[in-house]
Design an enzyme around this catalytic site. Structure first.
Site: not given
Ligand SMILES: NC(=O)C1=CN([C@@H]2O[C@H](COP(=O)(O)OP(=O)(O)OC[C@H]3O[C@@H](n4cnc5c(N)ncnc54)[C@H](OP(=O)(O)O)[C@@H]3O)[C@@H](O)[C@H]2O)C=CC1
Ligand SMILES: CC(C)(CO)C(=O)C(=O)O
Length: 317
Positions: A9-10, A12, A183, A187, A191, A256
């Site tokens: 997702g975002a 990853g 962390k 959050n 968040n 997120s």
């Molecule tokens: N975005 C950010 O800036 C930040 C995020 N984080 C953390 O990172 C993690 C990911 O966040 P983020 O990238 O925003 O999340 P997203 O929801 O954008 O990405 C997660 C992805 O995983 C997919 N997914 C989940 N479970 C499955 C499965 N069993 N099979 C296939 N696909 C699956 C989801 O698909 P579907 O949508 O279909 O469920 C989605 O596309 C979270 O814990 C977040 O708190 C940490 C720091 C910053």
């Molecule tokens: C960037 C940050 C620290 C914001 O709280 C984060 O981890 C998120 O977007 O989930």
């Protein structure tokens, strides 16, 4: 190194692009059909704050479609999705595969331990950010870092080298549990409060009482940490919060959780403020701020889900 990003997702996708640019063999694993189709046909579009954009071609597929073996799996689902993802990718994990979790919140390592041996688990946290704009497109802003630690003394030198070759600023922690709580403290402020105040991180910083609210939440987390034997350094969290408010770090980012609410998804609140409120109840520590924030976010999840369903009904008519 052969790397699978489980949860493309975002964040990853951002991490995947950086590793691919450094020459690693990267694939994405995801379940969102429109996102997969967009990336596989047109490439992943990565836009930056100055409006420039580039396309990257990383194969993305569903867990069932993936074959082969991986040196490293980076887990980047939302915390409530982790267990299911690990079940779905079980056939891809060999005894040699190392698994690094970078998802936010508490409890991820315990979930991983149900699926793989402790020797394979690397616990981590990250300050990198990314926003999903539409299927196949992310917006990236600022820089970040990663702290990680093998939970059972495994050699993670190759993983750390790969992350640093990609410019991900990885640092081995000698107390990743503390880093995860630290962390989670960040959050638990940014968040939910950006959701409830409808602000990005820099805008949240302009609230006159923003840091007072942060202190209310963090003081409770500190007390819960003391009971759980985890040191929570409130001043150090506040200092990281001040840094994150800057546009060159994460100021322009919508956390997120904000993105989840917009998409009508369940949030990670029960693994952040909700987790601390639960530990507080178990240890007879009052956590009114964390408990209230948790309830407000659940209420907001309901409101947004109903709104989105109504919009979809109107769209279908
Ligand atoms: N975005 C950010 O800036 C930040 C995020 N984080 C953390 O990172 C993690 C990911 O966040 P983020 O990238 O925003 O999340 P997203 O929801 O954008 O990405 C997660 C992805 O995983 C997919 N997914 C989940 N479970 C499955 C499965 N069993 N099979 C296939 N696909 C699956 C989801 O698909 P579907 O949508 O279909 O469920 C989605 O596309 C979270 O814990 C977040 O708190 C940490 C720091 C910053
Ligand atoms: C960037 C940050 C620290 C914001 O709280 C984060 O981890 C998120 O977007 O989930």
């Amino acid at each position: 190194m052969k790397i699978a990003i489980a949860g493309f997702g975002a964040l990853g996708a951002r991490v995947g692009v950086m590793l691919q640019r450094a020459g690693h063999d990267v694939i994405g694993i995801d379940g969102w059909a429109a996102h997969i189709a967009a990336i596989n046909t047109k490439g992943l579009t990565v836009t930056e704050d100055d409006g420039s954009s580039k396309k990257y071609f990383i194969p993305v597929m569903t867990p069932k479609e993936v074959t082969g073996e991986f040196d490293l799996v980076i887990l980047l689902t939302k915390t409530p999705q982790l267990d299911r993802m690990l079940t779905d990718i079980q056939p891809l994990i060999t005894k040699q595969t190392q698994l690094l979790v970078l998802s936010n919140g508490l409890g991820n390592v315990e979930v991983m331990a149900k699926h793989v041996s402790s020797q394979q688990i690397i616990a981590g946290v990250t300050l990198w950010t990314s926003d999903l704009v539409q299927p196949g497109e992310i917006h990236v802003t600022g820089t970040g870092s990663i702290k990680l630690q093998a939970i059972d003394h495994a050699d993670i030198t190759a993983v750390v080298t790969a992350l640093n070759e990609a410019g991900l600023n990885a640092e081995v922690s000698d107390n990743v549990v503390e880093a995860i709580w630290h962390k989670a403290g960040i959050n638990s402020v940014l968040n939910p409060l950006t959701v409830l105040l409808d602000a990005n991180i820099a805008e949240f910083g302009t609230a006159g009482n923003g840091m007072d609210l942060a202190l209310n939440i963090l003081d409770e987390i500190k007390q819960v940490g003391d009971a759980a034997g985890v040191n929570v350094d409130v001043n150090s969290i506040l200092s990281d919060l001040s840094n994150l408010l800057k546009p060159e770090n994460a100021g322009n980012h919508y956390p997120s959780m904000y993105q989840d609410i917009q998409a009508g998804k369940r949030t990670e609140i029960d693994f952040l403020n909700g987790y601390f409120a639960k530990l507080g109840r178990e240890n007879h520590i009052a956590t009114p701020f964390n408990a209230l924030v948790t309830r407000l976010i659940h209420a907001k999840e309901d409101i947004e889900r109903v709104k989105l369903a109504k919009q979809q009904e109107t769209f279908e008519i």
